[in-house]
Design an enzyme around this catalytic site. Structure first.
Site, PDB file in Angstrom:
ATOM      1  N   TYR A  49       7.031   1.043   6.036  1.00 32.12           N
ATOM      2  CA  TYR A  49       5.937   0.096   5.797  1.00 32.12           C
ATOM      3  C   TYR A  49       4.776   0.436   6.725  1.00 32.12           C
ATOM      4  CZ  TYR A  49       7.547  -3.282   2.438  1.00 32.12           C
ATOM      5  OH  TYR A  49       7.898  -3.889   1.274  1.00 32.12           O
ATOM      6  N   GLU A  51       1.639  -1.722   6.655  1.00 28.04           N
ATOM      7  CA  GLU A  51       0.592  -2.709   6.345  1.00 28.04           C
ATOM      8  C   GLU A  51      -0.503  -2.692   7.405  1.00 28.04           C
ATOM      9  OE1 GLU A  51       3.600  -5.566   5.592  1.00 28.04           O
ATOM     10  OE2 GLU A  51       2.584  -6.269   3.781  1.00 28.04           O
ATOM     11  N   ASP A 195     -16.670   3.591 -12.166  1.00 27.37           N
ATOM     12  CA  ASP A 195     -15.236   3.891 -12.236  1.00 27.37           C
ATOM     13  C   ASP A 195     -15.128   5.306 -12.794  1.00 27.37           C
ATOM     14  OD1 ASP A 195     -12.615   4.258 -12.954  1.00 27.37           O
ATOM     15  OD2 ASP A 195     -12.350   2.252 -13.799  1.00 27.37           O
ATOM     16  N   THR A 221      -8.954   6.813 -10.064  1.00 24.01           N
ATOM     17  CA  THR A 221      -7.551   7.162  -9.901  1.00 24.01           C
ATOM     18  C   THR A 221      -7.533   8.584  -9.364  1.00 24.01           C
ATOM     19  OG1 THR A 221      -7.509   7.889 -12.199  1.00 24.01           O
ATOM     20  CG2 THR A 221      -6.636   5.696 -11.738  1.00 24.01           C
ATOM     21  N   LYS A 224      -5.828  12.112 -12.670  1.00 26.27           N
ATOM     22  CA  LYS A 224      -6.344  12.603 -13.963  1.00 26.27           C
ATOM     23  C   LYS A 224      -6.980  13.976 -13.718  1.00 26.27           C
ATOM     24  CE  LYS A 224      -6.745   7.989 -15.934  1.00 26.27           C
ATOM     25  NZ  LYS A 224      -6.896   6.880 -14.993  1.00 26.27           N
ATOM     26  N   ARG A 230      -0.174   9.946  -8.839  1.00 29.83           N
ATOM     27  CA  ARG A 230      -0.709   8.651  -9.258  1.00 29.83           C
ATOM     28  C   ARG A 230      -1.227   7.912  -8.038  1.00 29.83           C
ATOM     29  NH1 ARG A 230      -0.119   7.401 -14.212  1.00 29.83           N
ATOM     30  NH2 ARG A 230       0.528   9.397 -15.023  1.00 29.83           N
TER      31      ARG A 230
END
Ligand code: DSN
Length: 413
Positions: A49, A51, A195, A221, A224, A230
């Site tokens: 983790y 955070e 975007d 993203t 692509k 991803r």
């Protein structure tokens, strides 16, 4: 190891590898990532983790993770020439959700391109949170030309005074006039968000104009045309900070603790690897070849009488209106998949058919360009697409030809 421990999953991965190897992956939002990207993604960095942000975490044991996230942010800043970057979004939709959260209040008016016109769900489409929590005003393209209707964007912006305007697309084959859009947003005091999920690799490689000088925020993203794992990135530009000096902080707070929990650090490591790859001269060449291939494919398809929305392409994708071919999008998608060409059914602008049975198909060249295919290969692919669609009985024959053809273009190893 996986084979021994879980042969069912190992088998499915092997089968998928074989499918990818012997087929042409032509969904424009997909690509083949490098082995280096996948090595980082499959690393033990998935176990922790983290955070918070570098230097301000809520967990211990993160000294290497801070260096890694800083490296990733710096690479993105340098590649896209922006001032602030957040690399924690799990993907594009969370990135866009965080942008709304950063600059809007529930009930504010927002604008975006309608999904059936080529936009994205998160740009205010009616079934999405972006239309449920905000008053969404949607713009589109001209029915005749398929080109973005800038006059409509301007009129709707003036009439509705949106807080934020999203620009970007999932099925728009042409270049965006960022300067003109920037002027429209400025004239009504709206935040302008580009975007660039589909075209990020083209922008990074200089094959599509960058929105950075004209917009306040950029989202993308990473899997692509950028060819990473991803993931998602939010960027704040100089123009964004000039409009709102708190914008970087607002974006960071919106991602964590506003919208997400622990970042996926293995994903961030893999994004860092892809950003390094995307800053090489080889990637520039790749980005330009994607466009050359898409143009060659478009030309080939037009010679067979296919009707291309907007008449062609300037980027990595082609949208075909199949109504003159007497076949629907779903049927064409299935036939082509059987033949080893993976594309997707897609609505065309002003589609009379419903979204699940649209009149069009969408295809693109990012993945086949990664495999090394060039313009002459696009001619062949256009021929196969035509053969399958005009004579479904040829599917088996074409499948064999494509299998053989793919042997010349190995996947990245
Ligand atoms: N699902 C993506 C695409 O295929 O274009 C958009 O997020």
């Amino acid at each position: 190891m996986l084979k021994k421990q879980d042969h069912q999953i190992a088998k499915l991965i092997d089968l998928e590898a074989e499918r990818q190897k012997t087929s042409l992956e032509m969904i424009p939002s997909e690509n083949h990532s490098s082995l280096a990207v996948r090595e980082a993604l499959g690393s033990l960095l998935t176990d922790k983790y983290a955070e918070g942000y570098p230097g301000k975490r809520y967990y211990a044991g993160l000294k290497y993770y801070d260096i890694l996230e800083d490296l990733c942010r710096d690479r993105a800043k340098k590649l896209f020439k922006v001032l602030h970057v957040n690399v924690q979004p799990y993907s594009g939709s969370p990135a866009n959700a965080a942008v709304y959260m950063a600059v809007c209040e529930p009930g504010d008016t927002i604008m975006g391109m309608a999904l059936p016109m080529g936009g994205h769900l998160t740009h205010g489409w009616k079934v999405n949170f972006s239309a449920k929590f905000f008053k969404s005003v949607q713009y589109g393209v001209y029915e005749k030309t398929g080109l973005l209707n800038y006059e409509e964007v301007e009129k709707l912006a003036k009439d509705n005074k949106p807080k934020l305007i999203f620009v970007g697309a999932t099925a728009y084959p042409r270049i965006f006039d960022w300067k003109r859009l920037g002027k429209i947003a400025d004239s009504v005091g709206a935040y302008l968000v580009a975007d660039i999920a589909h075209i990020a690799g083209l922008v990074a490689g200089g094959a599509h104009p960058s929105p950075v000088p004209f917009v306040h925020i950029v989202t993308t993203t990473t899997h692509k045309t950028l060819r990473g794992p991803r993931g998602g990135i939010i960027m704040v530009t100089q123009k964004g900070l000039d409009k709102d000096s708190e914008l970087a902080k607002k974006v960071d707070r919106a991602i964590f603790p506003g919208f997400q929990g622990g970042p996926h650090m293995h994903q961030i490591a893999a994004i860092a690897v892809c950003l390094k790859e995307a800053s090489t001269p080889a990637f520039k060449k790749y980005a330009k070849q994607i466009v050359k291939n898409a143009k060659a494919l478009a030309k080939g398809l037009k010679e067979y009488g296919f009707n291309l929305v907007s008449g062609g392409t300037d980027n990595h994708l082609i949208l075909i209106d199949l109504r003159n071919k007497n076949i629907g999008g779903p049927e064409a998608q299935n036939l082509l998949e059987e033949a080893g060409i993976t594309i997707n059914k897609n609505s065309i602008p002003y589609d009379p058919a419903p979204p699940f049975k649209p009149s069009g198909i969408r295809m693109g060249t990012p993945a086949i360009t990664t495999r090394g295919m060039k313009e002459k290969d696009m001619k062949k692919i256009a021929g196969w697409i035509n053969e399958v669609i005009s004579n479904p009985k040829s599917v088996k024959k074409v499948r064999q030809e494509i299998k053989k053809f793919c042997e010349n273009f190995p996947l990245p190893r």
